[in-house]
Structure formats: C-alpha cells, structure tokens
Design a protein around this motif. Structure first.
Motif, PDB file in Angstrom:
ATOM      1  N   UNK A  67       0.842  -1.205   0.000  1.00  0.00           N
ATOM      2  CA  UNK A  67       0.000   0.000   0.000  1.00  0.00           C
ATOM      3  C   UNK A  67       0.873   1.249   0.000  1.00  0.00           C
ATOM      4  N   UNK A  68       1.937   1.254   0.809  1.00  0.00           N
ATOM      5  CA  UNK A  68       2.832   2.417   0.833  1.00  0.00           C
ATOM      6  C   UNK A  68       3.385   2.690  -0.566  1.00  0.00           C
ATOM      7  N   UNK A  69       3.837   1.630  -1.238  1.00  0.00           N
ATOM      8  CA  UNK A  69       4.418   1.775  -2.579  1.00  0.00           C
ATOM      9  C   UNK A  69       3.351   2.188  -3.584  1.00  0.00           C
ATOM     10  N   UNK A  70       2.230   1.503  -3.589  1.00  0.00           N
ATOM     11  CA  UNK A  70       1.194   1.761  -4.589  1.00  0.00           C
ATOM     12  C   UNK A  70       0.585   3.150  -4.432  1.00  0.00           C
ATOM     13  N   UNK A  71       0.382   3.569  -3.186  1.00  0.00           N
ATOM     14  CA  UNK A  71      -0.181   4.907  -2.984  1.00  0.00           C
ATOM     15  C   UNK A  71       0.793   5.983  -3.453  1.00  0.00           C
ATOM     16  N   UNK A  72       2.093   5.719  -3.285  1.00  0.00           N
ATOM     17  CA  UNK A  72       3.084   6.697  -3.756  1.00  0.00           C
ATOM     18  C   UNK A  72       3.122   6.712  -5.284  1.00  0.00           C
ATOM     19  N   UNK A  73       3.001   5.534  -5.900  1.00  0.00           N
ATOM     20  CA  UNK A  73       2.949   5.477  -7.368  1.00  0.00           C
ATOM     21  C   UNK A  73       1.722   6.223  -7.882  1.00  0.00           C
ATOM     22  N   UNK A  74       0.580   6.068  -7.214  1.00  0.00           N
ATOM     23  CA  UNK A  74      -0.649   6.773  -7.631  1.00  0.00           C
ATOM     24  C   UNK A  74      -0.471   8.289  -7.529  1.00  0.00           C
TER      25      UNK A  74
END
Length: 1021
Positions: free
Chosen positions: A584-591
């Motif tokens: 989630x940390x990675x994906x939210x930053x990618x978003x």
C-alpha cells in the motif's frame, strides 16, 4: 532496476531451498501411512486409544532406523525427517509443557559434605523462601542470606572439607571467593542437568520435542507435543535416579537396646518440654504378628510370608516407640523396625536427632523400603520397613549408578519385572567385593537404594562377579522400562522442581487447528479480494508476492525448527497485514506520481524509491518489538516473536524487491499495469482536512479516554491469568449443564476451603477453573504427586456438582477422550515462575518503548519525534488495558491478562509506531520540500497525503484481525480483541496524538530549517 540479477539469484536459491524443505513431507507421510496401516491391522480400529498405542509403537520402533536416503548425500531416520518439518505446538497438537527449576539446595549441602552448621542450614532455607518471590539466581540469594545469618562464621571451613573443592578453597579463602566457586560449580550442575533431561526425553520417543535452558534463572523448559502419558513423562524427567549400593549394619541386641535408650531419651526430653509427670502414657504402639513361609516338605523357613499389625491402645511408650516398632528378630538382619506410611519422615527425624544418633554406630544411616510390607492375603499393608545401612567415611555409597553401563527390563524367574544392570570393570570389582564380604559374614544382605528408598535387599550366598545384577521393586512393565532408560542415561546432578506445567488434550488441539485454519483462509481471501478490487493489476501482483511470502515463511520456520502455536498463527496473519502495508505504501506513492502527470515507468521508479525510507523505518520498529519479545518471552510468545521477525524479513524481500520484479516483468509483457480501478481512482485524491486545527479537541478526547481507562484499571482491575498469579488452571468440559456458582461451591471443600475462580469459556458446558490449592507444595503427599492430589480434588468436586457417580477418575483425567465430562487442559504455574513472567512483561514493555524512542531519535535527529511517538504509545497501551479492565467478563470470551496479552500490547506498540513513522517520514520530506509554508500547513499536507495509506492499511489489517476474532479458537479471541482495539486506537493516535505533539514542540523557525538526513542506500533505476 539495477541489481536484478542478484535479486533473481537469491530468489531462485530461496525457492530451491524452500522446495527441498517441503519435499521431506513426502517420505514422512509414507512412513506415517505405514504406521496407520499397522495400527489398524493390530487394533482393528481406525482411531481410539488402542489405535494410537499401536501407531506410536510402530513409529517408536523405527525412530532410529533409516527410512529415506538421498543418494550420495544423506540418509534419514524418521526422527530426522520430522526434525525437517514445521512442528506444531501444544495448543495445536496437544501434549505437555513443563518448566523445571533446578533445585540447588541439595547441591550446596553436598558441596558442604552435609555439614550440620546451623548458619549454613538457615541460609539455605532463607534462600529457598526468597526464591519464591525473587528473580535473582539461587547462589545470589544464598550469599545474601548467609551474610544475614553468618555472625562470625565463615564459608571456607565448611566447604574446604570437600575433596572436589580443595584446589579452589582452603581454610583462608574469603566468603566472596567461595561464593564465586559455588556459582561456577552450580552453573556446571545446571548445564549437566539440562543435558541429562534432554537425553531422558529422547528416550521417551517424543517426536520433535522442544527443550530449552534458561541458565540465568536455572530453568529448563520442555515441550512434548503428542505425549500420551504426562504423569509418566514428568516422572522420567524429574526422578533423580540416584542408585546406590550399601553394606548393611546387622541388627543385634545392642542395636535394640540403643532404640530403647533413644525412646527413653526422647521421652524424658518431651516430658521436660511439656511439663508432664512420670505417668505420661503414649496413645498407641504396634505389635507385630509375623507369618513365616513353609516349604512343600513342611519345614519352617526364615522367609516372611506376611506381616500384620495390630494397634494396641494405652501402652507405655515414648515419642519413638509410639510410632515405630523395633525388629523383634523376625524381620531380617538389616531391618531396624517398621512404621506406618504417615510417620516415616517423623521416625527418620527422631533417629537423626543429634543426641539420639550418638547412641548408634557413627556410620549408620537409615533408609525406608520403597514398597510396603505384605499384609493379609499378600495385599500391601500400611507398614514400611526401615533399614540400617553402613555409610563409609567418605559420605558416599561404595557403589553408585555412575558405574552402570547398561540397563534393561525383563521378567525374572519368579515372574516379577526386574531391571537388569551391567557395570563397568571398576563397578564390577566393587560389587564383587561387597557381595564377597556379605557372604563371608553369613548370608547377610546388601541393600540397593533408588532415590533414598530401598528397592531391593537380597541375601548374598556368594560373590557376584561379572558386573551383572538385577533389582526388583514391584515395578510394572512401563515403570521398569522407564527406570531402565533413566539409569542408562544417568542420575541427575540436582533435583528438579516443576514450577509450571500445561497439559492440552488432542481434541482441543484439533479444534484450535480447525478454527485457526478457517481464520487464516478467510482473512487471506478477504485481503486478496480487497487488493484486486482496489488496485486492479497491481493487486494481482500483491497476491503473488503474498503467496510467495507465505511459502518462504513456512519453509523458514520448518528449517529453523520453530514450533508453530496459536500466537504464531496470529503472527502469520499479522504478517499478511504488514505485507499488504508495504504494498500500500508503494502503490499509494505510485498513484501520487501518476496524478501529477508522470509516465507510468517513472511513476513506478519514483514510487518505489520514495517509499523505501518509510518501509524500512516501519519494519525496523516492528523488528525491535519482535526482538524484545524473543528475549523476554517464553514458550508460545517467543514463537510468536520468531514468526513475526521472519515475516518482517521476508515481507521486505517479497513486497519490495520481488514485487517490483514481477511488475517490471508484467510491463515488459503487456506494456501496461493498473494501480487503480474505476471506483478507487480518485479515492482520497483530494483530501484537505485541517487536522492540526482539531488537535485541541483530540487532546480532550484522548484525555477522557486515558482517564476513563485508568479509572477502569484501578476500580475493576484485570482478570489476571494463572500466568501472573500462580496456581492450577483447568479447562473442563461437562456433558451436562451446571451453573458456574454451583460448580464453585462444590469445589470449595475439596480444594481445602479455597474458593476457586470459575469462568465459562467457549460454551455453556466448558469452564476454566483456577485454584491456588497446594500450589506451594513441592513434595509428594503420602507418595502421591501433588498434581495428582489437586486433580483428584477437582474430580471430587466435579463429581459432586454433576451428581454423576458413574464418572471414574480415569475417564475424567483422560484428555485423549473425545466426549464426556473430562479435563481438556491443565496448567500449573508456581509463584516463582508467576513473578518471573510478571517481571519479564514489565521489562518487555519498558525496553520495547525505550528502543523505539531511541531509534526514532537517531532516525529523525529531533527529540520531538521521539516524545510524540512514545507519548502516543503510552496512550495506546493504557487505552487497550483500560478496555480490557472495563469489559472482561462481559463479552463472552476469555479476556485474561496473560503472556499473550503482553504480546498483543507490544504488537500494538509496533503497529502504532509503524503508522506514526509513515506520517513522520512524510512530514520530514515536506519540511525540506515546502520551505515557504508554515508548520501547520506542512503537517496538515503530510497527513492528507498519507491518509489513504493509513485508512487502507488499518482497514486491511483490522479485517484480518476481525476474522481471527470471529473465527479463531477461544484461546486466541482475547489476543485478537486486544489487537483490534490497538489497531483502531493506534491509527487514531498517529494523527491526533503523536503528530500534534510534534507540531506543538516545533518552533516556526525550527520548521524552516533544512532537515539533513542520511537515507538508506537502495539499488534503484
């Protein structure tokens, strides 16, 4: 991504190692299937006690045989194969767990050559009393007690008489140096005792036992999953097996006259002490009626057929003869006399009196026979024979079990079960000399003592050479086999005292496995479903990395020999939530990067690189918590910590590195991957909340919650488990409805007037019963183990409460049974271990908070971050404890404060700090980026940008824990409830407690400073 080759290499190696680890299940299953077929054939059953017995016999018979071989590499026995697999803990498989304390009282006495020094004995007893509540080791307690009572005495003259200590101690050695030597010898004794206990457990044939030594506290922890006879196992582990061979001192008129003189001496002393006159008459003495054996030819022999005792009232006798009848010449040449079972210790005490002992030969010692004398119809009587033995000046038996090289059991020519012994050459010579001397003295007896009880006293007609002999002591087949195994291993250097014991029936373990697997599958499925629905294609990648994470975790646990318990399963579920958190940390930053217009490739690269810091910080804090739990925890809690630590390490590998490999492979194949779906694309995209503007309201809410929690803690208190207060705890399943108050009332009398705690668990007919009855009792009661005495009292009370007169003790105590009124779990915690657990809990919580605070101080280089985080953690811990204090006994499941609860509190601390670190990390980043904004705007923006991660992570983790609460076993519900409350409170405190404190401690000018940090070096694009 640079370094992809290295990552792929490690991934392939880890997969191969893990597959190899799982491969061992194939030959193991084949062997166990053969065992099941054999058991079915022999017993005619597919389950039940007979089936289990035959299956265990088959597996035990091949334990040391080669059953599988990898060509050119290694051969494996069944035991080797099981060691390569993940072991199930007692709460999942059933079995026995016991904590044994090495008793160093007799060790000190032996080192002092059984000195009669009053100050020494007072110091030993004072140290033993202090040990019940102190966490110091016994030698430290002995030193303190000695300093209190020694007066002008010194230790050197006492211990320098021991030949084994002459190199270290002489008449001039200081007390401090003597204590150092004793501590060194005591440590050696503890380690040697641990080694012998381990070897004895190996002889029990238990598959995958877990045996550990806590040398600092002189404790040995043994977990025996699947053990079918806990009482026999306890006996095997704790029996000292001190085998000694003695010459006897013949009983003659001089000896009988010494007894008469002793009785008169004691009588005069008693009259003086009691102020009685010369007409003092004792209540009772014993008259012996002896029947001798007659040969087939009608000749009278001197072999005793039977002995009866008749109580004769109002016979003049002193304190000794009122409870002891001397040998009148018909009890054999070595028997001094007889007494009843309840008076044995008292008689020994009288004979060992200083003044009395001077009437007898200086080298005389006294030992009671292990088995009672035969009474009418050859049934055991209540009388025991006392032998007078010759103790050499050395203070040691002329021949001991140390000379035994082999021991086995078999029937003797008379049909009795005998333990056959074989000695080494030196022992053979000593035995030959002893038997020669006895034969030359005219068919005199020699005595064989086991743990200070005479088990055999044969008459010797001639010398026994060759180093072989046999002992008989009324053993049954199992007892003789266990004794032979014990003697083969050797005697314990020190006595062992059970201070904690837990017995769990297999039916309860099977139910725990079923409910835990249901919880694991449902929780995992819900998390996977959410990830796909919310993140689309990236969610599928998360599923793959999560599955790989689980494969690695189980493989690593098996290879490390870790025991999986219910808390361990909870740790796996928590690991799933943490793995999702990293994604989630990675994906939210990618978003975020995609929303500001970056390309997909650049967004992925920047999303990963900008997430590493937060992920590492969050996982390091969790590792700190796991490390504290591993150090201070015992048993299942240590297992939970190991699972948590392994899960964190594999999560960082799979959720970060492997996850990115898969995403890049996906991009290379299709050119596109989604990180959102239709409904989630703009969710949390434009959050703009003035969080800091609401901080005063939040302070007020938190103050009310904390004050309310403290009020609940100080008014209602906690439902302390047996772990923290000591006592016996039983889980009893009844086959009929009985009210808890009726059960408590029925148990009070059998428990010696002590009102037990009775709580309903799981269902209306299952109760947890806790009592402190006889928990301080160390010695057997009339030869019966204390644990059996307490269990019998429980049986009597249950029988009275249910009115079931057909219930037998064997049925009630059979934890293997699948139905009927029975005990399914037994737990004993002595006061020493209870205090130990409490202190360990305090240390774990304190050290955990200290480590986290120091880490944040180093990581963020500002004290305000540490202060904010630690205050928030205190806030979370107090509220969770307050909720438990308020609701225990009101929610229908067990909410005891036990070791699992402490683990839950520390896990909450780790989870809460995980949340807080993410926010702090973004605040630090924004302070460097938005230098023109004031601190309130910067902090609000940081929270707004991380709120999506906070909500999603809390939601997924809470979802997993909620499933554990709803579908997990009864024994894990309290743990899950504490985690659930902690997740909610921890999420709240990250935003409304920790961050506002940082805001209020930060000067506006300080916020404008460029924060220089050293980021971890990460291989990236």
């Amino acid at each position: 991504m640079q370094g992809k080759g290295i990552i792929k290499f490690f991934l392939v190696v880890m997969l191969l190692v893990t597959i190899f680890q799982y491969f061992f299940y194939i030959p193991t299953s084949a062997v166990e299937n053969d065992a099941a077929d054999y058991a079915e054939e022999q017993s005619g059953q597919t389950e039940g006690e007979a089936f289990r017995t035959q299956r265990a016999f088959f597996l035990d018979s091949i334990t040391d045989q080669e059953v599988f071989k990898i060509p050119l590499l290694k051969s494996y026995t069944y035991q080797d194969l099981k060691q390569q697999q993940l072991a199930l803990g007692l709460d999942l498989k059933g079995g026995m767990s016991i904590v044994l304390q090495v008793d160093l009282r007799d060790f000190i006495r032996k080192m002092a050559r059984n000195s009669q020094d009053d100050a020494l004995e007072k110091a030993i007893e004072a140290a033993s009393q202090a040990q019940k509540t102190s966490q110091d080791d016994y030698i430290t307690l002995f030193e303190s007690s000695w300093n209190d009572v020694k007066g002008t005495s010194r230790l050197a003259p006492i211990f320098s008489r021991n030949d084994a200590l002459t190199d270290d101690i002489d008449q001039n050695t200081s007390d401090a140096e003597v204590i150092r030597v004793l501590r060194e010898k005591a440590d050696e004794t503890v380690v040697a005792t641990y080694g012998l206990v381990s070897r004895r457990i190996d002889k029990l044939g238990v598959v995958q036992p877990n045996i550990t030594l806590d040398a600092e506290r002189n404790l040995i922890l043994a977990e025996l999953p699947g053990i079918e006879n806990p009482e026999a196992a306890r006996r095997v582990m704790t029996t000292a097996a001190n085998l000694e061979f003695f010459d006897v001192l013949p009983i003659d008129n001089t000896t009988i006259q010494a007894l008469v003189n002793a009785d008169q001496l004691l009588d005069r002393r008693k009259k003086i002490a009691d102020g009685r006159d010369s007409n003092y008459v004792a209540e009772v003495t014993y008259q012996i009626d002896t029947t001798y054996r007659v040969t087939d030819e009608g000749n009278l022999t001197d072999e005793i057929e039977s002995i009866d005792s008749l109580e004769v009232a109002n016979q003049t006798a002193g304190p000794l003869f009122s409870i002891f009848s001397p040998n009148n010449g018909n009890l054999g040449p070595a028997v001094l006399g007889i007494s009843t079972k309840g008076n044995l210790d008292k008689v020994t005490e009288l004979l060992e009196d200083r003044e009395v002992s001077r009437l007898f030969p200086r080298n005389a010692i006294y030992r009671w026979e292990a088995e009672p004398l035969p009474g009418q119809d050859n049934q055991p009587s209540n009388l025991y024979a006392l032998y007078q033995l010759n103790m050499p000046r050395s203070g040691e038996a002329p021949l001991s079990g140390e000379y035994i090289t082999d021991a086995s059991s078999s029937p003797d020519p008379n049909g009795q079960i005998a333990v056959n012994l074989r000695m080494n050459p030196e022992g053979s010579q000593i035995w030959a000399r002893m038997t020669t001397d006895a034969a030359n003295a005219g068919n005199r007896q020699v005595a064989i003592a086991l743990d200070d009880r005479i088990v055999s006293a044969p008459r010797v007609n001639g010398a026994i050479t060759g180093g072989s002999t046999a002992i008989t002591g009324g053993f049954n087949t199992a007892e003789a086999r266990d004794l032979a195994n014990i003697l083969q291993v050797g005697r314990l250097p020190a006595d062992l005292i059970p201070v904690q014991e837990s017995i769990i029936g297999p039916s309860l373990g099977a139910e725990n496995i079923r409910s835990s697997m249901v919880a694991l599958i449902i929780g995992f499925a819900l998390v996977l479903l959410f990830m796909i629905v919310y993140y689309g294609g990236a969610g599928i990648v998360s599923i793959l990395s999560l599955l790989l994470n689980l494969v690695f975790i189980f493989g690593a646990l098996a290879s490390l020999g870790t025991v999986l318990t219910l808390p361990g399963i909870a740790g796996i579920l928590l690991t799933i939530g943490m793995a999702v958190d990293a994604n989630v940390i990675i994906y939210e930053r990618i978003r975020e990067e995609l929303r500001i217009g970056k390309t997909l490739v650049n967004s992925i690269a920047d999303g990963y690189s900008n997430s590493y810091s937060a992920i590492i910080d969050a996982n390091v804090t969790t590792l700190l918590v796991a490390g504290v739990l591993m150090y201070f925890g015992v048993g299942p809690i240590k297992g939970f910590a190991v699972v948590l630590a392994i899960g964190v390490l594999f999560t960082m590998f799979t959720a970060v590195l492997v996850n990115r490999l898969i995403i890049e492979w996906w991009l290379g194949r299709s050119g596109n991957i989604t990180f959102w779906t239709g409904f989630s694309k703009n969710l949390f995209a434009n959050v703009n909340v003035d969080w800091m503007g609401k901080r005063k309201v939040a302070y007020g809410v938190s103050a009310l919650l904390v004050l309310g929690s403290l009020a609940a803690i100080f008014t209602r208190g906690f439902d302390l488990s047996v772990d923290f207060q000591g006592g016996y705890s039983y889980v009893v399943e009844l086959d009929q409805e009985v009210a808890g108050q009726d059960l408590s009332a029925a148990l009070t009398a059998p428990f010696g007037g002590n009102l037990p705690t009775v709580k309903s668990v799981g269902s209306d007919n299952t109760y947890n019963i806790v009592t402190k009855y006889m928990v301080d009792q160390r010695d057997d009661v009339d030869g019966v183990a204390v644990e059996t005495v307490v269990l019998t009292a429980l049986y009597d009370g249950i029988k009275a409460a249910t009115g079931n007169n057909d219930l037998t003790f064997e049925q009630f105590s059979n934890s293997e049974a699948l139905s009927g009124t029975r005990v399914t779990q037994i737990n004993k915690v002595g006061p020493t271990i209870a205090d130990d657990i409490k202190n360990s809990a305090y240390w774990a919580a304190g050290v955990g908070l200290l480590f986290i605070g120091l880490y944040l101080l180093i990581r963020f280089s500002r004290f305000r971050y540490s202060v904010g985080a630690v205050v928030a953690l205190f806030h979370d811990s107090i509220i969770v404890m307050g909720v438990f204090a308020l609701f225990w006994g009101r929610l229908g499941f067990n909410m005891e404060v036990d070791q699992a609860f402490i683990a839950a509190i520390l896990t909450v601390i780790g989870y809460s700090i995980n949340d807080t670190v993410i926010v702090f990390d973004r605040i630090r980043e924004f302070l460097n980026t938005y230098v023109s904004l004031d601190k309130t705007q910067v902090i609000n923006n940081a929270i707004n940008s991380t709120v999506s991660r906070t909500v999603i992570t809390s939601l997924t983790t809470a979802l997993v824990v909620l499933v554990l609460l709803l579908f997990g076993g009864d024994s894990i519900k309290g743990f899950a409830f504490a985690l659930l409350v902690g997740i909610i409170v921890g999420t709240y405190s990250s935003i409304f407690v920790a961050t506002p404190i940082v805001h209020d401690l930060m000067d506006e000018s300080e916020a404008r400073e460029t924060v220089v940090t050293t980021e971890p070096t990460v291989t990236t694009v």
